[in-house]
Design a protein around this motif. Structure first.
Motif, short mmCIF file in Angstrom:
data_model
loop_
_atom_site.label_atom_id
_atom_site.label_comp_id
_atom_site.label_asym_id
_atom_site.label_seq_id
_atom_site.Cartn_x
_atom_site.Cartn_y
_atom_site.Cartn_z
N ALA A 37 0.85 -1.20 0.00
CA ALA A 37 0.00 0.00 0.00
C ALA A 37 0.88 1.25 0.00
O ALA A 37 0.58 2.23 -0.70
N GLU A 38 1.97 1.22 0.73
CA GLU A 38 2.88 2.37 0.76
C GLU A 38 3.40 2.66 -0.65
O GLU A 38 3.41 3.80 -1.11
N ARG A 39 3.79 1.57 -1.35
CA ARG A 39 4.34 1.76 -2.71
C ARG A 39 3.24 2.24 -3.66
O ARG A 39 3.47 3.12 -4.49
N MET A 40 2.06 1.69 -3.50
CA MET A 40 0.99 2.01 -4.46
C MET A 40 0.47 3.44 -4.27
O MET A 40 0.24 4.16 -5.24
N PHE A 41 0.32 3.85 -3.00
CA PHE A 41 -0.30 5.16 -2.75
C PHE A 41 0.71 6.28 -2.51
O PHE A 41 0.34 7.45 -2.47
N ALA A 89 -8.63 5.35 -7.37
CA ALA A 89 -7.94 5.69 -6.12
C ALA A 89 -7.16 6.99 -6.31
O ALA A 89 -7.03 7.50 -7.44
N ARG A 90 -6.67 7.51 -5.18
CA ARG A 90 -5.92 8.78 -5.25
C ARG A 90 -4.54 8.57 -4.63
O ARG A 90 -4.41 8.10 -3.50
N HIS A 91 -3.52 8.89 -5.41
CA HIS A 91 -2.13 8.77 -4.97
C HIS A 91 -1.80 9.98 -4.09
O HIS A 91 -2.50 11.01 -4.15
N ALA A 92 -0.73 9.86 -3.28
CA ALA A 92 -0.33 10.97 -2.41
C ALA A 92 -0.08 12.26 -3.21
O ALA A 92 -0.33 13.37 -2.72
N ASP A 93 0.38 12.11 -4.47
CA ASP A 93 0.64 13.32 -5.27
C ASP A 93 -0.63 13.85 -5.94
O ASP A 93 -0.57 14.78 -6.76
#
Ligand code: ADP
Length: 371
Positions: A37-41, A89-93
Motif C-alpha cells: 500500500a505504501e508503494r501504491m499510494f 484511487a488517489r495517490h499521495a501526489d
C-alpha cells in the motif's frame, strides 16, 4: 495464544502480500497500511495511520464515503463490501489511478472492522487501451481496403463491357462506311452485342450495389461451362488484339456448381486478363491461354494457365496480397479480390508454376454446395 503471537503471522502476511492491504475501523480510520500500500499510494504508513480512509480516494467518493459507511453500518446496502469492483484511487501526489478493490468485514474483533485488498490496474488498463486503439486502427484499415477493393472491382468490371461496347461500335461504323469488318458481322448482330454488354454492365452495378448492402454472396446453380464461354466471348476482342489463342479443355460432366455467377465471372475475367497482360507485356511469340476444368475429390478445379514468364519464386508469397503489383499502372487488387471470392464460396485460389513454364492459377469450388 497471546495477542502478540497472533499478530506475528498477520504482520508476515501483510508484508508478503503483493496487493495493497488496508485495514480500517468502523469510523473509517486507517489501522494498518502494508508495504504494498505504501508503494501504491506513495505514503509511508505513519503518515496515514489514524487518518480517515477518504485520504486514499478522489472526489466525489472522498466526500461521500463517511455517508456510505454510516448507511452500511445502519443496515443499508453494501456498495463494495463482499463484492469487489473497479474504482478510482488517489495517490499521495493527487494523481488518480484505477484499482480493483475488494473489502471484507472483520466481525467481532473489537476495533478492527474492514479490510481492503487493492490491486493497481494502471498497467492492465493501459494495455486494454492499446489493444482497443489497435483494434480501431485495424477496423479502419480493413474498411479502407474493402472500400478500395470494391472501387477497383467496380472499375474493372464496368471497364470490360465498356471496352467491348466501344469495339463493337467501331465495328458498326466500319460496316456502315463499307470498310472491311469481321466476316459475317451485321449491323443487327453488332447492335445485339452492344445491348448485351450494356446490360451486363448494368447488371454488375446492380449486383455490386446489392453486395455492399447485404454484404453477402448470392449463390444459385450455374453451368460453369456457360459462365466460361460467356467470359471468353466477352474478352474475345482483347484476346484477338493480343493475338492470344485460347485452348479450352472442359469436363462436360462437371457443368453445375452453386455459385454467385457475377463473382465467379469476375474471377475468370481477372485471371484471363492477367494472363493476357503477362503474354502481351512480355512479347511472348505464340501466346496461349489454357482453361480447363477437372474434378479433384469433391471439388471442381478450374485452371487458367498461360505460356508467359510465370511468377518469380520470390514474389509468389505476395501474389494475393492487396496492392501487390508489378505493373506500372496496376492496382494489385485483382488476385486479392479473386481469392476472397473463392474463399467466400468455400473454395480456394492458388498459384502453381505451369508445367511447360508460365503461370497457372487453380480455382477450386466445392461441387456439392448449398446456397
Ligand atoms: P494487377 O493486375 O493490378 O497487378 P493482380 O492482383 O491481378 O493486380 O496481380 C498482381 C500481380 O501478380 C501482377 O502485377 C503480376 O505481377 C502477377 N501476375 C498475376 N497474374 C500473372 C500471370 N498470369 N503471369 C505472371 N504474373 C502474373
Amino acid at each position: 495464544m497471546t495477542e502478540r503471537e497472533a499478530s506475528e503471522p498477520l504482520d508476515a502476511l501483510l508484508e508478503a502480500a503483493v496487493d495493497a492491504i488496508v485495514i480500517a475501523d468502523k469510523q473509517g480510520r486507517i489501522l494498518r497500511f502494508n508495504s504494498a500500500a505504501e508503494r501504491m499510494f506513495g505514503y509511508v504508513a505513519s503518515e496515514v495511520l489514524g487518518q480517515n480512509i477518504q485520504v486514499l480516494m478522489p472526489e466525489p467518493d472522498r466526500g461521500l464515503h463517511d455517508g456510505y459507511l454510516r448507511s452500511y453500518l445502519s443496515g443499508g446496502p453494501a456498495r463494495i463490501i463482499g463484492r469487489g469492483r473497479e474504482v478510482t484511487a488517489r495517490h499521495a501526489d493527487g494523481a488518480r489511478f484505477p484499482i480493483h478493490l475488494s473489502v471484507g468485514e472483520i466481525a467481532g474483533q473489537g476495533m478492527a472492522s474492514f479490510v481492503g485488498i487493492i490491486r493497481d490496474l494502471t498497467q492492465e488498463k493501459a494495455a486494454q487501451d492499446t489493444v482497443r486503439d489497435l483494434e480501431q486502427q485495424l477496423t479502419h484499415a480493413d474498411r479502407l481496403v474493402v472500400l478500395g477493393e470494391l472501387t477497383a472491382g467496380i472499375a474493372h468490371e464496368i471497364n470490360q463491357p465498356l471496352t467491348a461496347i466501344a469495339a463493337f461500335a467501331d465495328a458498326g461504323v466500319n460496316l456502315l462506311r463499307g470498310d472491311a469488318v469481321e466476316a459475317g458481322a451485321s449491323v443487327e448482330e453488332i447492335c445485339q452485342r452492344i445491348a448485351e454488354q450494356a446490360r451486363r454492365a448494368a447488371d454488375v452495378i446492380a449486383r455490386l450495389r446489392d453486395l455492399t448492402r447485404r454484404g453477402e454472396v448470392t449463390k444459385s446453380p450455374q453451368d460453369i461451362n456457360a459462365l466460361l464461354s460467356n467470359i471468353l466471348r466477352l474478352m474475345e476482342h482483347e484476346l484477338a488484339l493480343g493475338g492470344v489463342r485460347v485452348d479450352v479443355d472442359i469436363d462436360d460432366q462437371l457443368a453445375e456448381v452453386v455459385v454467385d455467377d457475377i463473382q465467379i465471372q469476375q474471377v475468370l475475367v481477372n485471371l484471363i486478363k492477367n494472363s493476357i497482360d503477362a503474354l502481351v507485356d512480355n512479347g511472348v511469340a505464340e501466346p496461349v491461354i489454357r482453361v480447363s476444368t477437372a474434378r479433384r475429390d469433391d471439388m471442381l478445379c478450374l485452371t487458367v494457365s498461360d505460356n508467359g514468364p510465370g511468377v518469380p519464386e520470390a514474389l509468389r508469397d505476395r501474389l494475393f496480397d492487396s496492392f501487390f503489383t508489378t505493373k506500372p499502372r496496376g492496382v494489385g487488387l485483382g488476385l486479392a479480390i479473386c481469392r476472397n471470392i473463392a474463399v467466400a464460396h468455400g473454395g480456394q485460389l492458388r498459384y502453381a508454376p505451369a508445367p511447360g513454364g508460365g503461370a497457372e492459377f487453380q480455382l477450386s469450388l466445392p461441387l456439392e454446395m448449398i446456397g
